[in-house]
Design a protein around this motif. Structure first.
Motif, mmCIF file in Angstrom:
data_model
loop_
_atom_site.group_PDB
_atom_site.id
_atom_site.type_symbol
_atom_site.label_atom_id
_atom_site.label_comp_id
_atom_site.label_asym_id
_atom_site.label_seq_id
_atom_site.Cartn_x
_atom_site.Cartn_y
_atom_site.Cartn_z
ATOM 1 N N MET A 18 14.899 34.854 -19.126
ATOM 2 C CA MET A 18 15.656 35.608 -18.117
ATOM 3 C C MET A 18 15.043 35.417 -16.733
ATOM 4 S SD MET A 18 16.753 39.025 -20.182
ATOM 5 C CE MET A 18 17.639 39.827 -18.868
ATOM 6 N N ALA A 19 13.711 35.393 -16.677
ATOM 7 C CA ALA A 19 13.038 35.177 -15.390
ATOM 8 C C ALA A 19 13.404 33.796 -14.831
ATOM 9 C CB ALA A 19 11.525 35.300 -15.565
ATOM 10 N N ASP A 20 13.427 32.784 -15.713
ATOM 11 C CA ASP A 20 13.810 31.428 -15.274
ATOM 12 C C ASP A 20 15.252 31.406 -14.786
ATOM 13 O OD1 ASP A 20 11.359 30.496 -15.934
ATOM 14 O OD2 ASP A 20 11.955 29.495 -17.803
ATOM 15 N N GLY A 21 16.126 32.123 -15.525
ATOM 16 C CA GLY A 21 17.544 32.174 -15.147
ATOM 17 C C GLY A 21 17.714 32.764 -13.757
ATOM 18 N N ILE A 22 16.977 33.852 -13.493
ATOM 19 C CA ILE A 22 17.081 34.500 -12.177
ATOM 20 C C ILE A 22 16.533 33.588 -11.090
ATOM 21 C CG2 ILE A 22 16.214 36.429 -10.766
ATOM 22 C CD1 ILE A 22 16.584 38.206 -13.255
ATOM 23 N N ASP A 23 15.401 32.920 -11.382
ATOM 24 C CA ASP A 23 14.840 31.968 -10.394
ATOM 25 C C ASP A 23 15.854 30.884 -10.056
ATOM 26 O OD1 ASP A 23 12.500 33.312 -10.308
ATOM 27 O OD2 ASP A 23 11.348 31.919 -11.557
ATOM 28 N N PHE A 24 16.524 30.402 -11.095
ATOM 29 C CA PHE A 24 17.510 29.335 -10.892
ATOM 30 C C PHE A 24 18.659 29.843 -10.019
ATOM 31 C CE2 PHE A 24 21.183 26.724 -12.340
ATOM 32 C CZ PHE A 24 20.681 25.476 -12.014
ATOM 33 N N MET A 25 19.124 31.066 -10.300
ATOM 34 C CA MET A 25 20.234 31.625 -9.511
ATOM 35 C C MET A 25 19.816 31.903 -8.066
ATOM 36 S SD MET A 25 22.878 31.588 -11.405
ATOM 37 C CE MET A 25 24.164 32.597 -10.728
ATOM 38 N N VAL A 26 18.578 32.342 -7.871
ATOM 39 C CA VAL A 26 18.089 32.569 -6.500
ATOM 40 C C VAL A 26 18.092 31.241 -5.742
ATOM 41 C CG1 VAL A 26 16.060 33.190 -5.113
ATOM 42 C CG2 VAL A 26 16.708 34.607 -7.076
ATOM 43 N N ASP A 27 17.682 30.192 -6.446
ATOM 44 C CA ASP A 27 17.659 28.857 -5.856
ATOM 45 C C ASP A 27 19.075 28.416 -5.473
ATOM 46 O OD1 ASP A 27 16.245 26.388 -5.286
ATOM 47 O OD2 ASP A 27 17.448 25.551 -6.919
ATOM 48 N N ARG A 28 20.053 28.675 -6.358
ATOM 49 C CA ARG A 28 21.444 28.296 -6.059
ATOM 50 C C ARG A 28 21.976 29.116 -4.885
ATOM 51 N NH1 ARG A 28 20.468 24.569 -6.501
ATOM 52 N NH2 ARG A 28 22.545 23.794 -6.128
ATOM 53 N N LEU A 29 21.603 30.393 -4.866
ATOM 54 C CA LEU A 29 22.033 31.291 -3.785
ATOM 55 C C LEU A 29 21.551 30.757 -2.435
ATOM 56 C CD1 LEU A 29 23.274 34.055 -2.931
ATOM 57 C CD2 LEU A 29 21.051 35.085 -3.374
ATOM 58 N N GLU A 30 20.319 30.258 -2.423
ATOM 59 C CA GLU A 30 19.734 29.707 -1.184
ATOM 60 C C GLU A 30 20.538 28.512 -0.676
ATOM 61 O OE1 GLU A 30 17.385 30.763 0.829
ATOM 62 O OE2 GLU A 30 17.123 32.526 -0.423
ATOM 63 N N SER A 31 21.211 27.816 -1.616
ATOM 64 C CA SER A 31 21.930 26.596 -1.212
ATOM 65 C C SER A 31 23.288 26.902 -0.586
ATOM 66 C CB SER A 31 22.127 25.684 -2.432
ATOM 67 O OG SER A 31 23.110 26.235 -3.292
ATOM 68 N N LEU A 32 23.730 28.179 -0.664
ATOM 69 C CA LEU A 32 25.056 28.519 -0.120
ATOM 70 C C LEU A 32 24.950 28.880 1.358
ATOM 71 C CD1 LEU A 32 26.356 30.793 -3.041
ATOM 72 C CD2 LEU A 32 27.075 28.460 -2.547
ATOM 73 N N GLY A 33 25.928 28.425 2.119
ATOM 74 C CA GLY A 33 25.946 28.729 3.552
ATOM 75 C C GLY A 33 26.520 30.110 3.839
ATOM 76 N N GLN A 34 26.463 30.517 5.113
ATOM 77 C CA GLN A 34 26.925 31.852 5.502
ATOM 78 C C GLN A 34 28.402 32.060 5.154
ATOM 79 O OE1 GLN A 34 29.210 32.943 7.969
ATOM 80 N NE2 GLN A 34 28.693 35.126 7.933
ATOM 81 N N SER A 35 29.256 31.087 5.499
ATOM 82 C CA SER A 35 30.695 31.302 5.283
ATOM 83 C C SER A 35 31.028 31.294 3.790
ATOM 84 C CB SER A 35 31.530 30.268 6.030
ATOM 85 O OG SER A 35 31.141 28.973 5.649
ATOM 86 N N GLU A 36 30.319 30.464 3.003
ATOM 87 C CA GLU A 36 30.559 30.452 1.557
ATOM 88 C C GLU A 36 30.239 31.818 0.955
ATOM 89 O OE1 GLU A 36 29.595 26.324 -0.547
ATOM 90 O OE2 GLU A 36 28.059 26.863 0.914
ATOM 91 N N LEU A 37 29.082 32.351 1.326
ATOM 92 C CA LEU A 37 28.665 33.645 0.785
ATOM 93 C C LEU A 37 29.556 34.776 1.274
ATOM 94 C CD1 LEU A 37 24.794 34.044 0.702
ATOM 95 C CD2 LEU A 37 26.439 34.591 -1.092
#
Length: 289
Positions: free
Chosen positions: A156-175
């Motif tokens: 679960m910790a790895d899953g959250i790390d992965f999602m945080v990483d994906r979140l970082e890749s999204l731009g302002q308008s996408e988010l």
């Protein structure tokens, strides 16, 4: 792929598995997700002969615009009917799309993972129209507020790390656009999608969904199959992928041997098809008065 007149609206996708399949399973990510958050499903399911497509949305600001864009994307991919797996926001958009196209149906079945049917549960409908103004770091903070904290098992910790990483890749308008879709005042009209086979997948441990939201989903789809995972948090497809993949297969089994199969027929044994045929016959006999 660009399907709208506005060429800044780009769909990104992974299309894996046998191209001859005309009714694949399409994955729609949550607010924080990109197409690759479903890599565990893509790897496993294509290995078993399924065709799966994982998507990433362009910037859309309302549900109608999203549904219209998604319909054009399916036309572009020459897909009449599809199975949809939606996680959280993805599940809500999948239901809205099924509702939007109910007069000429494009959705053969739905798997709704940690999803909801009414955006008012987030109590953000009044701020939904101002997300576009907020800087990216504030939007990320809003999303991260829903991620589990405290002691977690390694997957679960790895899953959250992965999602945080994906979140970082999204731009302002996408988010901002995804949060707007997530919180804009809207709900699903179940009578328009009553005839679609649904599996509701949720977790018993901590997730961003309240118990009320889950109960509401059960009420909305009284005939839905239920796939419960003891644990898995917000992202069971990452940290409990074996269980999730098994539930997906069970859901898709009802379409084996039909033109809506998401699997290459040569990968299905004759025994399996026979069992499927018998269960289809018995269920249709039960439905007859």
């Amino acid at each position: 792929i660009i399907v709208d007149d506005d060429d800044s609206k780009v769909w990104s996708l992974y299309d894996a598995g046998p191209r001859g399949i005309r009714c694949p399973l399409i994955f729609l990510p949550p607010v924080s997700g990109t197409a690759d958050v479903f890599f565990q499903q893509i790897l496993a399911l294509t290995g078993w002969g399924y065709r799966v497509i994982a998507l990433q949305y362009p910037v859309y600001w309302d549900h109608l615009e999203f549904c219209d864009g998604f319909r054009k994307l399916l036309d572009h991919l020459q897909l009449d009917k599809v199975h949809l797996f939606g996680a959280s926001l993805g599940g809500f958009l999948a239901q809205k799309f099924a509702e939007h196209t109910h007069k000429s149906p494009r959705v053969q079945s739905l798997i709704l993972c940690n999803s909801f049917s009414d955006t008012s549960i987030f109590n953000q409908t009044w701020t939904a129209n101002s997300f576009w103004l907020l800087p990216a770091f504030m939007l990320k903070k809003i999303v991260l507020g829903n991620f589990a904290s405290g002691p977690l098992d390694p997957e679960m910790a790895d899953g959250i790390d992965f999602m945080v990483d994906r979140l970082e890749s999204l731009g302002q308008s996408e988010l901002a656009s995804r949060l707007t879709l997530n919180c804009q005042n809207s709900y699903v009209e179940p009578h328009k999608i009553r005839d679609i086979p649904v599996t509701i997948m949720d977790v018993f441990d901590q997730s961003a969904l309240s118990t009320e939201a889950k109960e509401e989903m059960y009420k909305l789809y009284p005939n839905a199959r239920r796939a419960h995972l003891k644990t898995g948090g917000n992202f069971p497809y990452l940290c409990r992928s074996a269980e999730v993949n098994l539930y997906i297969q069970i859901h898709l089994l009802q379409f084996h041997g039909t033109r809506y199969a998401a699997i290459d027929p040569s990968m299905v044994s004759a025994e399996e098809l026979e069992v499927q045929k018998i269960s289809l016959q018995s269920s249709s006999e039960q439905e007859e008065p």
